[in-house]
Structure formats: structure tokens, C-alpha cells
Design a protein around this motif. Structure first.
Motif, PDB file in Angstrom:
ATOM      1  N   LYS A 152       0.849  -1.210   0.000  1.00 20.44           N
ATOM      2  CA  LYS A 152       0.000   0.000   0.000  1.00 20.44           C
ATOM      3  C   LYS A 152       0.885   1.262   0.000  1.00 20.44           C
TER       4      LYS A 152
ATOM      5  N   SER B  68      -6.701  -9.062   6.767  1.00 15.67           N
ATOM      6  CA  SER B  68      -6.134  -9.385   8.082  1.00 15.67           C
ATOM      7  C   SER B  68      -5.535 -10.791   8.161  1.00 15.67           C
TER       8      SER B  68
ATOM      9  N   GLY C  66      -7.481  -4.589   7.103  1.00 14.10           N
ATOM     10  CA  GLY C  66      -6.812  -3.709   8.064  1.00 14.10           C
ATOM     11  C   GLY C  66      -7.563  -3.536   9.369  1.00 14.10           C
TER      12      GLY C  66
ATOM     13  N   GLU D 139     -11.521 -10.064  -1.162  1.00 14.78           N
ATOM     14  CA  GLU D 139     -11.184  -9.320   0.042  1.00 14.78           C
ATOM     15  C   GLU D 139     -12.441  -8.660   0.599  1.00 14.78           C
TER      16      GLU D 139
END
Ligand SMILES: O=C[C@H](O)COP(=O)(O)O
Length: 251
Positions: free
Chosen positions: A11, A212, A173, A167
Motif C-alpha cells: 500500500k 487481516s 486492516g 477481500e
């Protein structure tokens, strides 16, 4: 038999100094031979990562690319052909952060996907539902629409040379992970949607789970029949943790 894959999406993290440290950590990892490993640094650091990982079996990808394959008057964009020239093999298409924050819609993503493939990059199409959509029972509808957009525009054959990452947005996150069964259910639905058009493509395409993932939950997730590896965010910024996730995919 599908090869598993572990991809690290860095990222918008890193400086030249921290990237040099991460490269050094990655270079020292003992990676399992049956797993394809790739990292997706910020564009600014792609050259540094490609050079730093020379001789190591880790591929490099970009987090985004332009809708046009070749170079041209598109200020601020980076074309797939430039990414290939820089040493990239993969590019993420439609990460939820770009769908949500940059307003990227299916039509734009179809063009990015096609442009990437036209240059020989392997697109990693990211799809997934928000918490609200999951809670209102719309998970499969949303994922099917995101996937269907590429199938309608480019044909199912486009997935012969692509990767799909499921996802769930609520797991990104947040420390919340989909249970292995929740993830498997969506992955199975994705594969079934592809199989309805072409079973060979459906059986060959790799479906990664992202949200995660850590070393502690990777073995269970990757043990599900339709989960072929992971797209890792936060945990990919630590070389040892990332290495442990790669080894989990090699089990
Ligand atoms: O691209 C990676 C995903 O967005 C997952 O991120 P995360 O592992 O930090 O939840």
C-alpha cells in the motif's frame, strides 16, 4: 493442480530506507518452492525493489496502472507497458481502497484489466463486499457483479491469465478475518460462476483471500479447497511474518 500464491501489498507505506530494510529481510527468507511469491510496493519504489530482489524468486507487481496500455498524454498515470519495462509481472486491479476512495467503477476497471493483459502483465482482480452489504445478505450478489463485469466485457477466457483476490472490505486492516468457512463459501461461488462459462478456466484460476491474514490464521485459511493463497496487507511489511505466511501456503 493450482500453484499457491502469496502476494504482499505494501500500500502507501515505505521510504527508500525502510524499503531497503524490507528487501534485506526478504532476501534472507527461505521460501517454499511450491509457492509463487510477489510483492506490490508503491510505484516510487518499484525500481529499488526489482533491483534489490534480483536473483530471489519473488516477483514484483504494481498496485495500480493506467487504462491505456502504452505511453501517452495521461498526466500522473503509469502505463502497464512502463510497468513491464520496470520489471513488474503483476498489477492489482480494483482494490477496494481504490474503488471506494478513488471512485473506480467497473467500466474503468475493465479497461485497466484489459490494458494490463495486453502488455503481458497478470492482473489481480480484487473483489469483495462491505460490512453493510454482508449484513444485508448481498455478499454473493456484489462479488458476482464485480466478477461478471469482466466476464461480460472481456469474456471468461480473460481469467486464464489472471488472479482473483476476494477481500471482504470489513476484514481489511481491521484485524477481523473472515472465518475459513466464510471465505471458502465465497471462493466456491466465484469458481462456480466461472465454471458456468468455462470449467477449465474455473479450475485453473487462483483465488486468493485477503483481509487481516497473519501467520497465525494463514494455515487454516489456505487449507480450504478453493483458497489458493493470500493477498496480504499489513503483515507483508514485516519480512519474517510475510515469510511465515508464505511457508503456511507451502504446507
Ligand atoms: O491488499 C491487501 C488487503 O487489503 C489486506 O490488507 P490487510 O492484510 O492489512 O488487512
Amino acid at each position: 493442480m493450482r500453484r499457491t500464491m502469496v502476494a504482499g501489498n505494501w500500500k502507501m507505506h515505505g521510504t527508500r530506507a525502510s524499503v531497503a530494510e524490507l528487501i534485506n529481510g526478504l532476501r534472507h527468507l527461505a521460501l517454499p518452492s511450491g509457492v509463487d511469491v510477489a510483492v506490490f510496493p508503491p510505484c516510487l519504489h518499484i525500481n529499488q525493489v526489482v533491483d534489490g530482489l534480483k536473483g530471489k524468486s519473488i516477483q514484483v507487481g504494481a498496485q495500480n496502472s493506467a487504462v491505456e496500455p502504452m505511453q501517452g498524454a495521461l498526466t500522473g498515470e503509469i502505463s502497464p507497458s512502463q510497468l513491464v519495462d520496470a520489471g513488474c509481472s503483476y498489477v492489482l486491479v480494483g482494490h477496494s481502497e481504490r474503488r471506494q476512495m478513488m471512485g473506480e467503477r467497473d467500466g474503468t476497471l475493465n479497461r485497466k484489466f484489459a490494458a494490463a493483459q495486453a502488455c503481458g502483465l497478470i492482473p489481480v482482480l480484487c473483489i469483495g463486499e462491505t460490512l453493510e452489504q454482508r449484513e444485508s445478505g448481498k455478499t454473493l450478489e456484489v462479488v458476482s457483479r464485480q466478477l461478471g463485469s469482466i466476464i461480460e466485457e472481456l469474456g471468461v477466457g480473460a481469467f486464464a491469465k489472471a488472479v482473483i483476490a476476494y477481500e471482504p472490505v470489513w476484514a481489511i486492516g481491521t484485524g477481523l478475518t473472515a472465518t475459513p468457512q466464510q471465505a471458502q463459501d465465497v471462493h466456491a461461488a466465484i469458481r462456480a460462476q466461472l465454471a458456468a462459462e468455462n470449467s477449465e478456466v474455473a479450475q485453473g484460476v487462483r483465488l486468493l483471500y485477503g483481509g487481516s491474514v497473519k501467520a497465525a490464521n494463514a494455515v487454516e485459511l489456505f487449507g480450504m479447497p478453493d483458497i489458493d493463497g493470500g493477498l496480504i496487507g499489513g503483515a507483508s511489511l514485516n519480512a519474517d511474518e510475510f515469510g511465515a505466511i508464505c511457508r503456511a501456503a507451502g504446507n
